[in-house]
Design an enzyme around this catalytic site. Structure first.
Site, PDB file in Angstrom:
ATOM      1  N   CYS A   1      -5.180  -3.381   0.941  1.00 44.96           N
ATOM      2  CA  CYS A   1      -4.134  -2.572   0.309  1.00 44.96           C
ATOM      3  C   CYS A   1      -3.391  -1.758   1.364  1.00 44.96           C
ATOM      4  O   CYS A   1      -2.162  -1.638   1.333  1.00 44.96           O
ATOM      5  CB  CYS A   1      -4.727  -1.627  -0.736  1.00 44.96           C
ATOM      6  SG  CYS A   1      -5.535  -2.466  -2.115  1.00 44.96           S
TER       7      CYS A   1
ATOM      8  N   CYS B   1      -9.498   0.255  -0.360  1.00 41.97           N
ATOM      9  CA  CYS B   1      -9.158  -1.162  -0.148  1.00 41.97           C
ATOM     10  C   CYS B   1      -8.373  -1.359   1.155  1.00 41.97           C
ATOM     11  O   CYS B   1      -7.219  -0.968   1.249  1.00 41.97           O
ATOM     12  CB  CYS B   1      -8.345  -1.635  -1.355  1.00 41.97           C
ATOM     13  SG  CYS B   1      -7.522  -3.209  -1.150  1.00 41.97           S
TER      14      CYS B   1
END
Length: 110
Positions: free
Chosen positions: A31, A28
């Site tokens: 993230c 991600c």
């Protein structure tokens, strides 16, 4: 930041202090953008615990809390969610959300 998993997650979120948990995954990109913001704020907020939980490695916990988009940050106090946000937010927004959660925790104690 403390790494959480199914062995330690529930003990950590039930503490008598604010615990900020970053639900993330290795693949991600947002993230990875949020992580340094949380690491910086961890140094600033000494009385707040910061932790992260990899959703790919702990899907049952992610499902339990209805995590469908990552990064999702849940803020716990004594096992209860007191604030949350989804997405890679700028530092100023993350700081404000942590301060809101701290205010709720402080008001709960009065």
């Amino acid at each position: 930041m403390k790494v959480l998993n199914k062995e330690n997650f529930y003990d950590e979120i039930n503490k008598d202090k604010l615990v900020v948990v970053d639900f993330w995954a290795e693949w991600c990109m947002p993230c990875h953008m949020l992580a340094p913001v949380l690491e910086k704020l961890e140094k600033e907020f000494k009385d707040v615990e910061f932790a992260k939980l990899n959703t790919d490695e702990n899907p049952e916990i992610a499902m339990q809390y209805g995590i469908f988009s990552i990064p999702t940050v849940l803020m716990f106090y004594k096992g209860e969610i007191v604030n949350s946000f989804v997405g890679a937010m700028p530092e100023s927004v993350v700081r404000r959300e942590i301060e809101k959660a701290l205010e709720k925790v402080k008001n709960e104690g009065n």
